[in-house]
Design an enzyme around this catalytic site. Sequence first.
Site, PDB file in Angstrom:
ATOM      1  N   GLY A 116       8.542   3.887  -0.097  1.00 27.65           N
ATOM      2  CA  GLY A 116       9.382   5.073  -0.005  1.00 27.65           C
ATOM      3  C   GLY A 116      10.842   4.702  -0.186  1.00 27.65           C
ATOM      4  N   THR A 117      11.705   5.683   0.042  1.00 28.96           N
ATOM      5  CA  THR A 117      13.138   5.449  -0.124  1.00 28.96           C
ATOM      6  C   THR A 117      13.677   4.468   0.901  1.00 28.96           C
ATOM      7  OG1 THR A 117      13.332   7.735  -0.902  1.00 28.96           O
ATOM      8  CG2 THR A 117      15.367   6.607  -0.314  1.00 28.96           C
ATOM      9  N   PHE A 118      13.137   4.510   2.112  1.00 30.36           N
ATOM     10  CA  PHE A 118      13.715   3.729   3.200  1.00 30.36           C
ATOM     11  C   PHE A 118      12.825   2.588   3.677  1.00 30.36           C
ATOM     12  CE2 PHE A 118      15.178   8.179   3.577  1.00 30.36           C
ATOM     13  CZ  PHE A 118      16.515   7.982   3.326  1.00 30.36           C
ATOM     14  N   SER A 119      11.657   2.416   3.085  1.00 25.25           N
ATOM     15  CA  SER A 119      10.768   1.363   3.559  1.00 25.25           C
ATOM     16  C   SER A 119       9.669   1.080   2.538  1.00 25.25           C
ATOM     17  CB  SER A 119      10.125   1.766   4.899  1.00 25.25           C
ATOM     18  OG  SER A 119       9.311   2.915   4.716  1.00 25.25           O
TER      19      SER A 119
ATOM     20  N   ILE B 280       0.814  -1.216   0.000  1.00 23.19           N
ATOM     21  CA  ILE B 280       0.000   0.000   0.000  1.00 23.19           C
ATOM     22  C   ILE B 280       0.848   1.267   0.000  1.00 23.19           C
ATOM     23  CG2 ILE B 280      -2.008  -1.051   1.085  1.00 23.19           C
ATOM     24  CD1 ILE B 280      -1.033   0.010   3.770  1.00 23.19           C
ATOM     25  N   GLY B 281       2.165   1.131   0.055  1.00 24.67           N
ATOM     26  CA  GLY B 281       3.025   2.311   0.047  1.00 24.67           C
ATOM     27  C   GLY B 281       4.479   1.922  -0.093  1.00 24.67           C
TER      28      GLY B 281
ATOM     29  N   VAL C 193       5.479  -0.480   2.699  1.00 26.21           N
ATOM     30  CA  VAL C 193       4.382  -0.715   3.631  1.00 26.21           C
ATOM     31  C   VAL C 193       3.372  -1.654   2.978  1.00 26.21           C
ATOM     32  CG1 VAL C 193       2.610   0.328   5.082  1.00 26.21           C
ATOM     33  CG2 VAL C 193       4.724   1.586   4.615  1.00 26.21           C
TER      34      VAL C 193
ATOM     35  N   ASP D 121       9.476  15.333   7.930  1.00 27.32           N
ATOM     36  CA  ASP D 121       8.923  14.904   6.646  1.00 27.32           C
ATOM     37  C   ASP D 121       7.400  15.041   6.639  1.00 27.32           C
ATOM     38  OD1 ASP D 121       9.229  14.073   4.040  1.00 27.32           O
ATOM     39  OD2 ASP D 121       9.260  11.941   4.512  1.00 27.32           O
TER      40      ASP D 121
END
Length: 476
Positions: free
Chosen positions: A74-77, A71-72, A79, A188
Site C-alpha cells: 500500500g501507500t504506507f506499508s 503478499i500486499g 506486507v 479505510d
Amino acid sequence: MNYQYPCIMCENVKRHCRKSSQKARNGTYKKDKKDRGDQFSCSDDQENQQINELVQKLPKLNSIFEVHRKIGEGTFSSVYLGSLRQHANLPDGQKRMFAIKHLVPTAHPARVEHELKCLQDMGGRHNVIGVELCLRQLDTIVFIMPYIPHRKFAEYMDDMDREEVSRYLHALLVALRHVHSFGVIHRDVKPSNFLYDRERRRYLLVDFGLAQRVVTTEPPPAHSNGSAKRAREEECDSSPGAKRVALDLSLRGRHVSVPRRGDTIKQTPHKHVTKVSGLNVSCACAGLGGVCTGCGRRPTARAPRAGTQGFRPPEVLLKSPLQGTAVDVWAAGVVLTSLLTARYPFFRAADDVSALAELVDLLGSAAVHRVAATLRRRVVISGNRTGICLRKLAQRLRNPAPPPCPYPACLRCRLPAPQCLCLTTDTQERNLETIVVDDLPEAAFNLATRLLDPDPRTRITADQALRHPFLAHLPH
C-alpha cells in the site's frame, strides 16, 4: 457538475454490459506468455531484493522469522508472509504463518503509535486483527500479526449466494461495531482490508494506518472567515479553479458565462440574500456560474479526507469537519452494493467532484442538496436527477446485456424505456419483488439503502444494521 450528457452511472452500466458480451463471445482474454513470464521474473527479483533489504536493516526479524514473499503493498506499508524459523522443519501445513507489516520510514511516530495502540486495545477478537509482536531498529518498524489465507474480493463476489453475502456483511459489521465502541473510525473500510478465508469462514478487519479518534466539533459554515490549523492527514485542494467552477454551476440550468482562471466577478455594493440548497447565502455570486472576489479570498474548507476513493461518504467529499463512525458505515454500504450488483469497484470516480457526480446519479440531486445543507455546504447542480433504483441496477448488471430495444430512450438515464433504471414514484410504490435478482431478497437492498443514507446523522449504525431483517437470523 454539468449534466448535459448521459449520467455517469448509466454509462458505466452500458460499458459493463458491453464487456460482458465481449467476454461471452471471445472467452477469456489471452496474453503473451513470454511477456508475462518476463514481467513475473522482474517482479520476483525486485521482491527478493526488498526482502533482503528488510532483513538486513532489521536483523532481529531475520533471526526469529523466515520471510517468504510479499503478499500486499500500500501507500504506507508493505506486507510479507513469514513463519517461525524454529518451525522450519515442519510440513507447510503445520507451520504457523504470520503477516509481517513493514511501515514506510517516513511514517509519523504518532501515527505509528496510534496504529499499534489500536491493534493492542481492539485486536484479537470480534473479527479485528491483533498484533503478536512489534520490532524496531532505527526507522525500520514491523508489526507481526496473524495471517489467514484469503483470495481477492473480485474472484468470489459474484459466486456468493444470499446466505454467504449475509454472513460476510454480518462479520464486517461485527468488526465495525467493536471498533466504534472504542470511539475509533477505521477510515479505510474496503474489501482488500477485510480478509475472508472462504473455506474456514474466518474474517479479519485489517490496516488501521488511517484510523483516528472520533472528534465531536460543530462544523463551521462553508464560507467561514475563521482559520484552522491544517491537520497532517488533510489534503490540499491544489486546483481551485476547475473544481470551484465545477461546483458552482448555475442551479437554474440557465446559460451563464463561466469565468476563466484569473477572471473575477465584481461584487455589487448592495448585499442581497439568495437561498441555495437550503442555505441563506449573503453574496452576489450565489447561484451563478462563478465566484466573486470576496468569496475567492475566503479560506478553503478543510477536513480529514483520508480513505480510498470510491468509499468516501458525502461528508468527506464535501469536506465537513463533523465526521464520525458513520464514515465506516457508508463504506460497508458500498461493499454490500458491490456484492448485490457483482461489480467492483462500484464507484469509479478519479476525484471528489466526479465522485459527487456519481452520488447525484445514484441518490438523486435532491438528496445531495439536503445533505449539503445539513453539513453547511453548497452544491449547485445544473439539472435534476431522480436517482437510480438499486434493485433494477443490480438486475441489469447481474444479467446478460439485453437485446437492442426499439423503444424511445428515457430522458433521464438515456436507456430504453423498458430498461429504465430511474427511481420514480411508480418504482417506489409497486412490488419490487417482481424484479428478480438471483436469490437476493428485498431486505438486502433495503439495508444497502440504509447504509448509503447520504445524511450521516440518520445513517444507520453498525449495531442497528446487525438487527436489520436481512441479518436478523444471525447472532448479534
